[in-house]
Every structure is written in structure tokens, then in C-alpha cells.
Design a protein around this motif. Structure first.
Motif, PDB file in Angstrom:
ATOM      1  N   GLN A  45      90.872  65.111  45.382  1.00  0.00           N
ATOM      2  CA  GLN A  45      91.519  65.394  44.110  1.00  0.00           C
ATOM      3  C   GLN A  45      92.937  64.821  44.074  1.00  0.00           C
ATOM      4  O   GLN A  45      93.335  64.171  43.104  1.00  0.00           O
ATOM      5  CB  GLN A  45      91.557  66.903  43.877  1.00  0.00           C
ATOM      6  N   LEU A  96      83.851  64.376  37.932  1.00  0.00           N
ATOM      7  CA  LEU A  96      84.378  64.927  39.183  1.00  0.00           C
ATOM      8  C   LEU A  96      84.517  66.445  39.101  1.00  0.00           C
ATOM      9  O   LEU A  96      84.126  67.171  40.020  1.00  0.00           O
ATOM     10  CB  LEU A  96      85.740  64.293  39.497  1.00  0.00           C
ATOM     11  N   TYR A 101      83.925  67.722  42.616  1.00  0.00           N
ATOM     12  CA  TYR A 101      84.330  66.600  43.474  1.00  0.00           C
ATOM     13  C   TYR A 101      83.302  66.341  44.572  1.00  0.00           C
ATOM     14  O   TYR A 101      83.634  66.200  45.753  1.00  0.00           O
ATOM     15  CB  TYR A 101      85.714  66.844  44.066  1.00  0.00           C
TER      16      TYR A 101
END
Length: 444
Positions: A45, A96, A101
Motif C-alpha cells: 500500500q 486493490l 491488496y
């Protein structure tokens, strides 16, 4: 993740500040590619946030440089930046977040971003210093494109009650299902414009066919002719958006998919919009002024209309029975050679990158993919991994194209479990025979 992108001298355009930032973006992507899955969501991230911040900063600096040298293509270049920043990146970020993610989503993000970065650098950025030509240098302004999109979506609703969604404002001729490609050339005085409509077969059947009350699920002579005249009325209304443009129809013709591909390889569209109507895909492409002919097409005229449409339908029917093969390679020379080698027995589509391949497969699933393993970004491994991560593509046969025959290289290929592999340096007849043999085995 173990893939790494390798910076090549050909990516430099000769402007130190721009080249330095491109290399920095490459390094950021490589750091992200080097992350082990166990480093977790936070590392990915933060890394992706860092990449995005640098990309946006680079866009601003690049635009400032173009303004400082009076680059005439600044507004078009700015539009491409804006489309990536405000369209592509947010869509990838949503994926995402929705997948928390996941490794596949991160790979998808990096594959798309690296593919876009290389393609943009080798075309649009090279054009800044005069060593390349922008593919989209003739596009309408953002405001005009938005207005035209609104007109087309409204016409699709008014004429056919279709709620359509813009899929792409840079449609590059990708195949979607069984299609018909209808070309119109308008000329008046010194002004000219070429319009190409790409219509999916099921869309024509469910719209014009439904209006006519035809009890058929396939195209026939009557439906094609009805589509031609309906399409003319549609284009006439769109052309009202260009009050000073040409309105006199000079020529019309039906294109094969191969002819459509050649148009996009050699001409620069002013408009190239792809819509999903819910009943099938529809593309509206305009080239203004109409550019020099690059394909040989028989014009449809009053004395040959029936004959030409019947010939077109016969050719489509013949091609519809051919197996569909997608050739993915970053070399235009190899793509064209493979097309010529296979087109007699296969319906061949072409893609220049892994990202373009994913898009092409999503629009129209082939029976087999011939995939270059050594592409510079979003390579064969990444592309295959993205395909295998999608349940609907998990069983799609993929044959690697490679120039390496060493045992170690072959073992690395086979570890990815493709349907097979082909050596590029074989004689054309041998390659064709091996493809025929592999296809025969896969279809048993």
C-alpha cells in the motif's frame, strides 16, 4: 514477486530531467516487484502510494517542460496524462482495495503501470523531442470528446433504447466477438472525414433485427442492408456536432477485421470511442481529414451492393469456422509474420503487450494464445499469471514463444505450466506445423 524490469537505453528520450524521472519510476516498480508476499498489505500500500505520488509529480514536471519549449502537442499529451491519472489509476486502486491488496491485484497494478509507462515513453514522450510520432496526436479536445460521447450515448438510447457506457476513449481496433466493420467517407469541397463503425453481431441482431421483426440470430443480406442505412442515419446525426464538416457521402464499404487492424496501424483517429451497450459492443471512430488509403476495399455502389454484401457475408461465415488465435509479441515484424503464416487456417488477432492481450482476451476470448515470453514489461510470465488468476481464463491454452532452447530456460518455461512452447528461430513451415499439431491435441 521475483520479476524485474530492465531499463534500456532506448527508453531515454534525451531530456535529462524526464529520463531521470522515468528511471526513478522504474526503480519504484522494481522495489514493489521485489516485495515478498509476506511483507503484507501495508508495504504494498505504501509503495503503490509512493509510485502514484511520483508519477503525478512527473506528469506535472513533464508538462511544464513541454510548455517551456512550446511543444505543440502539449494539450494532447496532458489529456493522456489526465486519462491515466484520473481514470486508469483510480480503477486499479479500487481493485486493490476490494481485494485487500492481494498478490494478484498488486501484480495487475504493476503490470498495467509498467506497460503504460513503457508504451507512453516509446511513443508520446519520444514525440516531444521529434524522434517519434504520437498515435493520438489528432484527438479532439477533452470538452469536445465529452460532448460527443454524450451525443452518441443519447442517440443509442433514442434510436435503440440502449443504456450505454463508455469503455475507452482510445479504442485501438481490438476485436470484440463477431463484428461488422462499416466504413463511410464524407467529402465536401476540400474537407473530408472517414468514419468507421465497429458493431458486434449480437448488437445488430438485438437492435435493428428486433425492429425489423426478423426471426434470426445471425446476419443475413436483409439485416446487413438495414444496418447500413440505419448506421448512415446515426452518423448523419453525429455529424451535426461538426456543423462545418463534410456531409456528402462519397463512399462506403465493409471491412474485414484484418483491414480494420491495418487502418489503426497506419492512421491517426480524431475520435475513437468504444461503448458497452449491454447488448454488445459498439465503436465510433473518425479520421479527419480522411487519410490516404492503406487497404484495398471495394466500394459499395448501387450496381454491386447485393453482390458485395453477399460476398462479405460469405467471407465472414468462412472465417467464423476458423479457430481463433491471439498472437502477443512486442515485435511488430514478428506479429505481422505470424499473421501471414496463420491467417489461411486461423482467425488471427494481434496484441503488442501483455496488458493489450488481457484487454483483447476480455473482449473476445480466443481458442489459443501465442505469447512472447521475453517481452520487456508485463512479460509472458506476468501475463500468464494474470490470466490464470481469472477463473474464466484459467483453462485458456497458452503457448509460449521464445528464442531460448537451453535446458534451463525450457525448464523455467514449463514450470509455469503452459500448453506448450515454440522456438522463434524455427522455419515458418515448422512453426505452422507445430501450431497445427498443438491445436489438434488441445481440441481432442
Amino acid at each position: 514477486m521475483e520479476q524485474q524490469m530492465e531499463w534500456q537505453d532506448s527508453y531515454n528520450i534525451g531530456v535529462e530531467t524526464i529520463d531521470r524521472e522515468h528511471q526513478r519510476l522504474f526503480r519504484i516498480i522494481n522495489r514493489l516487484l521485489a516485495y515478498d508476499d509476506d511483507k503484507g498489505q501495508w508495504a504494498s500500500q505504501e509503495g503503490i502510494k509512493y509510485f502514484k505520488a511520483h508519477a503525478v509529480k512527473h506528469f506535472d514536471e513533464e508538462e511544464e517542460y513541454m510548455a517551456s519549449i512550446g511543444y505543440p502537442g502539449l494539450e494532447t499529451h496532458r489529456k493522456i496524462h489526465r486519462s491515466f491519472r484520473d481514470g486508469t489509476l483510480p480503477a486499479l486502486e479500487r481493485e486493490l482495495v476490494e481485494t485487500n491488496y492481494s498478490a494478484d491485484a498488486v501484480k495487475h497494478f504493476l503490470g498495467v503501470c509498467s506497460g503504460w509507462l513503457i508504451g507512453h515513453t516509446l511513443t508520446e514522450d519520444r514525440a516531444i523531442v521529434g524522434s517519434g510520432t504520437s498515435k493520438w496526436g489528432n484527438l479532439l479536445s477533452k470538452d469536445k470528446m465529452a460532448a460527443l460521447t454524450k451525443i452518441i450515448t443519447q442517440l443509442l438510447f433514442n434510436m435503440f433504447q440502449l443504456e450505454s457506457e463508455l469503455v475507452s476513449d482510445t479504442y485501438a481496433g481490438e476485436r470484440f466477438g463477431q463484428g461488422v466493420y462499416y466504413r463511410l467517407v464524407y467529402e465536401e469541397g476540400k474537407k473530408s472525414q472517414e468514419v468507421i463503425l465497429a458493431l458486434e453481431e449480437k448488437l445488430m441482431v438485438s437492435t435493428v433485427g428486433r425492429i425489423l421483426g426478423l426471426q434470426t440470430s445471425k446476419l443475413d443480406l436483409m439485416l446487413i442492408n438495414a444496418v447500413r442505412y440505419t448506421a448512415r442515419q446515426f452518423v448523419d446525426q453525429v455529424l451535426d456536432f461538426f456543423p462545418d464538416g463534410p456531409r456528402k457521402l462519397k463512399a462506403e464499404s465493409l471491412l474485414s477485421y484484418e483491414q480494420l487492424q491495418r487502418v489503426f496501424q497506419t492512421k491517426k483517429p480524431q475520435v475513437s470511442l468504444l461503448f458497452n451497450t449491454g447488448k454488445g459492443y459498439f465503436a465510433y471512430c473518425a479520421i479527419s481529414p480522411a487519410q490516404e488509403e492503406t487497404v484495398t476495399v471495394t466500394p459499395i455502389q448501387a450496381d454491386n451492393a447485393i453482390e458485395e454484401v453477399e460476398r462479405y457475408l460469405a467471407d465472414r461465415e468462412k472465417d467464423a469456422n476458423k479457430p481463433k488465435v491471439l498472437v502477443v509479441d512486442d515485435s511488430a515484424t514478428l506479429r505481422e509474420a505470424m499473421r501471414k503464416l496463420l491467417e489461411a487456417d486461423y482467425e488471427v488477432s494481434l496484441a503488442e503487450s501483455g496488458v493489450a492481450a488481457i484487454r483483447a482476451i476480455s473482449l473476445d476470448r480466443p481458442d489459443m494464445v501465442l505469447l512472447d515470453y521475453e517481452m520487456p514489461v508485463c512479460n509472458g510470465r506476468q501475463t500468464l499469471e494474470m490470466l490464470r488468476s481469472e477463473k474464466s481464463f484459467a483453462d485458456l491454452p497458452v503457448i509460449f514463444l521464445t528464442g531460448h532452447s537451453e535446458p534451463e530456460a525450457v525448464r523455467a518455461l514449463l514450470a509455469l505450466k503452459p500448453a506448450g512452447y515454440l522456438l522463434k528461430y524455427l522455419k515458418p513451415a515448422e512453426i505452422k506445423q507445430k501450431i497445427d499439431d498443438l491445436f489438434g491435441k488441445l481440441c481432442r
